[in-house]
Enzyme design. Structure first.
Site, mmCIF file in Angstrom:
data_model
loop_
_atom_site.group_PDB
_atom_site.id
_atom_site.type_symbol
_atom_site.label_atom_id
_atom_site.label_comp_id
_atom_site.label_asym_id
_atom_site.label_seq_id
_atom_site.Cartn_x
_atom_site.Cartn_y
_atom_site.Cartn_z
ATOM 1 N N ASP A 487 0.885 -1.158 -0.159
ATOM 2 C CA ASP A 487 0.084 0.226 0.019
ATOM 3 C C ASP A 487 0.947 1.252 0.033
ATOM 4 O O ASP A 487 2.187 1.050 0.382
ATOM 5 C CB ASP A 487 -0.911 -0.103 1.173
ATOM 6 C CG ASP A 487 -1.778 1.155 1.321
ATOM 7 O OD1 ASP A 487 -2.232 1.612 0.227
ATOM 8 O OD2 ASP A 487 -2.024 1.726 2.347
ATOM 9 N N ASP A 849 -1.554 -0.822 5.867
ATOM 10 C CA ASP A 849 -1.803 -0.435 7.325
ATOM 11 C C ASP A 849 -3.066 -0.258 7.577
ATOM 12 O O ASP A 849 -3.540 0.307 8.693
ATOM 13 C CB ASP A 849 -1.111 0.576 7.440
ATOM 14 C CG ASP A 849 -1.468 2.025 6.746
ATOM 15 O OD1 ASP A 849 -1.725 1.850 5.360
ATOM 16 O OD2 ASP A 849 -1.325 2.981 7.152
ATOM 17 N N ASP A 853 -7.054 -2.720 3.344
ATOM 18 C CA ASP A 853 -6.102 -3.576 2.860
ATOM 19 C C ASP A 853 -6.382 -4.855 3.398
ATOM 20 O O ASP A 853 -5.703 -6.051 3.220
ATOM 21 C CB ASP A 853 -4.764 -3.421 3.368
ATOM 22 C CG ASP A 853 -4.251 -1.835 2.795
ATOM 23 O OD1 ASP A 853 -4.598 -1.624 1.638
ATOM 24 O OD2 ASP A 853 -3.702 -1.174 3.665
#
Length: 1123
Positions: A487, A849, A853
């Site tokens: 990410d 994080d 996700d």
């Protein structure tokens, strides 16, 4: 008849879901059960042990096939590659007890409506329900459809109107009792597994049973020392494993037990509101939420009022999330699909904390129980820990191959031993014992202890580095990773965004940039008001809390936030509403303040949020903020500056995060609650751009360089702007200097034209206009000479990825082979992309994080969540260090179990050891002092070794009591024992997976101690020690020769490791010479594309030749729809 039985006996459970299973019906037969009992007795317990290892055999032996409707036992088989079997008993529930207390009859109105699964499960007229319990979930038999269906949730077909109508006033006590009996308790019960159960489960592992057999065999041969050593190792290994499992069980139990005994307020249709223990909740109950800091004991749909919730327990992000009520519409579509917005914005999830509950008007905050127990979001995550997905991958297959090789070797040795001992006329019992002994030598009994100890040690080592693991079996897979997805925001870049400036606009276009670094106050007006009010911040105990981006944006306005008092009266405005006001520091204030009366929360799928505010003493306004391209699409075209695209490029090409702001005036006579989002978010006036600085974390670039140097692919998956993602990829080193980025843009089919896909080379430096309204990338029209040399990366958006998946499925693998940057990706698309990489035989890691996700973290082979919460259950691994340094830490310790270099290293070391042993065996027999009848050549009276060698008549003629003592055995024992120490040193490689061997002080110390003991035994002249070890005393010179042979073998082994095993150029040359090519899908595609002169296509547009969908990814679709 047979075909009908076969069809009715077999069905699918959870069809289309990740945990899909085949289910078969069986009926227990008395005579078969009796035969199995007799067999268990006569086999001395071996038959039940086999049934324990093979559950399907137990069912086949005890039962006969029948239809699922008649079955009292069902056999379950997973539909994945593992085909794991399990069996469950069919359980009956009787509602007869309710018939006497509640007057329940077969024609009672409560159970005649067969639109609900609960009523379909009740068999009439005897009022009984059949169910099975699989992985903590109840499945009831649907009498109408003839199949087992999951219970414990509201039906998916329910519309918002039906939910309000059926459950808006609560359930009756009779309905509650029926649902309570059928659905079971609302509890996530994770019992602490007793130590004896863990012990039995571990001991009954086939490896340990084989170990028990080996130890018994050794004791029968009086081989006590090694047997005792193996027993000690096994006891320690089992104790460590049981302790570790017990600790995990206790930890998980404490994690969930607090949510099983909460007192909640439930509204009963006749009795009104009453306090109830949360275990008694059922789907459809009406919860009344009051106060703050309320732990949710179930999943519930908010139908009245609004809530601010902390979902950190589930996502790892302790950021308040605003929940809005499910509006009551006349539409009959399922409630999850009635709006394009994420349906999760209406759901309060189990395990989350309601920080603040605000009622609408004079009513209460009400929520309908959606799911209970293990059906909830938290229950699902707990089940994923209790029943982890089996790890097949290449490591599993390698382990099976390795064991098969050992078994094959043992079989050859056993046949040879049988032949030798039978021909030599040995007794039958001795022949059998020696043949079985070969198996215990070839298949090391210490293997399970070694593997278990290795996993536990690895887990504790990771814990010291702040990496916590809830799925230990995945540790072995980490070394297989060859692609890692990241990410962007909060993972590669810093989590906090610092406001850099704003670019206001008016009718004349964009104005001069206002830089926050200048210290000047932001000009007051709609743009400043939008920044001050368009957020989801809350005021909790006098402290402003919420998303870091919202917080930074609000702080930049220098306004203040307060909560309205009880005496604060504005039309449609509730008490304790958030009010934002300019401070004394701000001059030229157009309004006294703004009250935030309604929110349409931010959604990753929608890429925007909107608020409705009430001016103090003024009108009503709507403010929107979000992705620039999305916000601009909702604005009046004449309010969007013509230089919008080029202005945006200026900042995105520098890696800034850009957010657009817009507003409109609303009519005062329309109630706020009646305003639909679609109506509010239309004909907006574009206000300008908010520029935020998002810097790379210091650790990002070195880690990415380390991964790339280790030939591990790195990929970025982000929800941010495409140009910003490209810039970050360049700055981080994910895209190296000199490498090109090719933009892949795909558009869906319209009424008159088919779907299209275009390929354009991204210009790195020169900004210029570009005609697409969806992406803002500088495009180079000419194709450079090195444009097709292989050093290129594809960049595309989530929209393009979806279109390519639908209309250009044949191109998808080609794009993924060089796809590096994926922007504007929704949570479902992230999961889908990870799965597509896995289809190409990549071993995929995912590091993120945020809540967005979670799906991808669970889908990847190795998911790493960057969270400060140790108890985060969003992914197999959680790192307390909020940067990507944890990725190399996970990959380095793990290596491959089977690979050509490793196998060759083993083979060469075996051959070198074999050669050394043969040389020693032959040379000892050629020594002048070698006499078969003598059993010691140590001098009696201090004669020198040379004199002894010259006169073999001097040796002491003391015959050993052991039949094993000989000069050959003595020489071979020293060569073999000391060589094992050297082999341990040779195999303990440093780079690329580990630090140098000498940094492992304990390991080096153990090797030194072992070497010291061996050298002491070799050179010490202690007759009693020799006698006990079945060794013979040899001349000192021969002992030196032994040491020289071992040292020579050690030096040659090291040279072979360096010159052959670790010589990558040599292996590449060997592969080319023999024409070896990897069979992995991504390797095949790489070779094909390398030979394709037309790939990649540049400055071209292609069209699909069909209007329909040729490809669909069920993971993408399900992740978008499910909660």
């Amino acid at each position: 008849m047979g075909d009908h039985l076969e069809k009715s006996q077999h069905a699918l459970l959870n069809e289309g879901d990740e945990n899909e299973m085949e289910i078969f019906g069986y009926r227990t037969q008395g005579c078969r059960k009796a035969l199995c009992l007799i067999g268990s007795i006569f086999s001395l317990g071996m038959l039940p042990l086999v049934f324990y290892w093979r559950p399907a055999w137990r069912v086949w032996a005890n039962c006969v096939p029948c239809s699922l409707q008649e079955a009292d036992v069902v056999l379950l088989k997973t539909t994945d590659e593992f085909k794991i079997y399990s069996w469950k008993k069919v359980i009956w529930i009787s509602l007869s007890a309710l018939s006497s207390t509640s007057g329940l009859t077969p024609d009672h109105p409560l159970i005649t409506d067969e639109g609900y699964i609960i009523n379909r499960a009740i068999r009439k007229p005897d009022l009984k329900v059949r169910y099975i319990k699989v992985q903590k979930i109840r499945y009831v038999w649907n009498n109408l459809e003839g199949q087992f269906q999951k219970i414990g949730s509201l039906e998916d077909w329910l519309s918002s109107a039906k939910i309000h109508q059926k459950f808006g006033l609560g359930l009756t006590s009779e309905e509650q009792e029926i649902r309570r009996l059928i659905c079971g308790p609302n509890a996530i019960d994770v019992e602490i597994t007793p130590i004896w159960k863990l012990l039995i489960k571990e001991v009954l592992n086939p490896f340990y049973i084989f170990q028990l057999f080996s130890v018994c065999l050794w004791f029968s041969e009086d081989y006590k020392e090694y047997a005792l050593a193996i027993i000690l190792m096994s006891v320690i290994s089992i104790a460590l494993t049981v302790y570790d499992l017990r600790q995990q069980s206790v930890k998980l139990h404490h994690l969930v037990e607090s949510h099983n005994s909460i007192t909640v307020s439930v509204y009963e249709r006749k009795a009104g509101a009453q306090d109830l223990e949360s275990r008694l909740l059922v789907p459809g109950d009406l919860l009344i939420l009051t106060g703050s800091r309320v732990q949710m004991p179930c999943d519930a749909i908010l139908i009245d009022g609004s809530c601010v919730v902390d979902e950190g327990m589930l996502t790892g992000e302790s950021i308040p999330v605003t929940k809005t009520p499910l509006s009551q519409t006349a539409s009959s579509v399922p409630w999850k699909m009635q709006s394009e917005a994420d349906p999760r914005r209406h759901v309060l999830f189990c395990g989350t904390e309601v920080i603040q509950a605000k009622a609408a008007g004079s009513g209460a905050v009400r929520a309908v129980v959606l799911q209970t127990g293990f059906n909830t979001a938290k229950g699902d995550l707990v089940r994923s820990i209790l029943y982890p997905k089996p790890m097949n991958f290449k490591l599993y297959r390698d382990a099976i191959r390795f064991l098969l090789c050992l078994v094959g070797t043992a079989t050859i040795g056993m046949v040879y031993t049988l032949c030798v001992y039978v021909l030599s006329g040995e007794p039958p019992e001795e022949v059998v014992r020696k043949a079985l002994d070969v198996i215990t030598i070839a298949v090391p009994p210490a293997l399970p202890a070694a593997l278990t100890t290795g996993i536990i040690y690895a887990q504790r080592r990771l814990k010291k580095k702040g990496i916590f693991c809830i799925s230990p079996q995945r540790i072995n897979v980490c070394g297989q990773l060859n692609l890692v997805c990241f990410d962007k925001t909060g993972t590669l870049t810093r989590g906090g965004l610092d406001p850099w400036g704003v670019v206001p606009c008016d009718q004349n276009g964009f104005q001069a940039v206002h830089s926050f670094a200048s210290g000047k106050a932001l000009p007051q007006g709609p743009l400043c008001a939008a920044m001050a009010s368009c957020h989801s911040l809350i005021l909790l105990d006098g402290t402003i809390q919420g998303d870091p981006l919202d917080l930074k944006m609000f702080e930049a306005t220098k306004w203040e936030m307060t909560a309205s008092g009880d005496d604060f009266h504005i039309k449609e405005m509730l008490a304790h509403t958030i009010v934002v006001k300019p401070t004394d520091m701000v001059a030229q204030v157009p309004a006294e303040g703004l009250a935030i009366v309604h929110q349409f929360p931010f959604s990753s799928a929608l890429q925007r949020m909107t608020v409705i505010v009430q001016e103090m003493g003024g009108g009503r306004l709507a403010f929107m903020k979000g992705a620039p391209e999305r916000v601009a699409s909702f604005c009046q075209p004449d309010t969007v500056p013509t230089s919008f695209i080029s202005e945006l490029q200026i900042y995105t090409t520098q890696g800034f995060r850009v957010i657009a702001l817009a507003y409109k005036k609303l009519e005062m006579d329309c109630p706020t609650t009646a305003l639909m989002r679609e109506k509010v978010e239309s004909d907006l006036v574009f206000l300008g751009l908010l520029i935020l600085e998002n810097r790379l974390k210091e650790e990002t670039k070195p880690v990415l360089e380390e991964l790339i140097s280790a030939r591990i692919r790195t990929v970025m998956i982000t929800g941010d702007n495409l140009q910003t993602a490209i810039t970050v990829a360049r700055k981080s080193g994910m895209v190296s200097e000199g490498q090109k980025v090719i933009l892949v843009e795909a558009n869906e089919a319209t009424g008159s034209s088919s779907a299209s896909i275009s390929w354009k080379l991204v210009e790195e430096k020169k900004p210029g206009p570009f005609g697409s309204q969806d992406t803002y990338i500088n495009i180079r029209e000419e194709v450079p000479e090195n444009g097709r040399d292989g050093s290129y990366h594809f960049a595309l958006s989530g929209k393009s990825f979806h279109v390519i998946s639908q209309y250009f499925s044949s191109l998808l693998p080609k794009i993924l082979i060089n796809g590096t940057i994926f922007a504007r990706m929704s949570p479902g698309q992230k999961s889908s992309l990870v799965e597509e990489f896995q289809k190409l035989d990549y071993f995929v890691g995912m590091c993120g994080d945020g809540a967005n996700d979670c799906g991808a973290l669970k889908m990847a082979h190795v998911g790493i969540s960057l969270s400060e919460q140790e108890a985060s259950v969003a992914s197999p691994f959680t790192s307390k260090t909020p940067n990507i340094e944890c990725v190399p830490h996970l990959i380095k310790p793990a290596g491959r179990l089977i690979s050509p270099p490793l196998l060759l290293s083993v083979v060469l070391n075996i051959l070198l050891s074999l050669a050394m042993h043969i040389v020693g065996f032959i040379l000892v027999q050629k020594q002048p002092w070698y006499i078969m009848d003598y059993h010691s050549v140590c001098p009696v009276r201090n004669e020198s070794a040379s004199a002894l060698a010259a006169s073999p008549s001097v040796p002491e003629k003391t015959r050993s009591n052991s039949t094993f003592a000989s000069f050959e055995n003595t020489t071979i024992w020293f060569l073999g024992t000391i060589n094992c120490i050297f082999v341990a040193l040779v195999f303990s490689k440093g780079k690329p997976f580990r630090q140098p061997t000498y940094t492992n002080y304990i390991f080096v110390l153990v090797l030194i101690l072992q070497m010291g003991v061996c050298l002491f035994i070799l050179f010490a002249d202690i007759p009693e020690m020799h006698r006990r070890l079945d060794l013979l005393c040899t001349p000192v010179l021969w002992r030196v020769y032994i040491l020289i042979m071992i040292s020579s073998n050690f030096v040659v082994s090291l040279a072979v490791e360096k010159a052959i095993i670790e010589n990558r150029a040599l292996w590449i040359a060997v592969k080319r010479c023999f024409g070896y090519q990897s069979k992995s899908q991504y390797r095949i595609w790489q070779r094909n594309l390398a030979n394709d002169s037309s790939w990649p296509p540049l400055n071209q547009t292609s069209y699909s030749d069909m209007q329909g969908v040729s490809y669909s990814n069920p993971v993408f679709e399900s992740n978008e729809e499910q909660l």
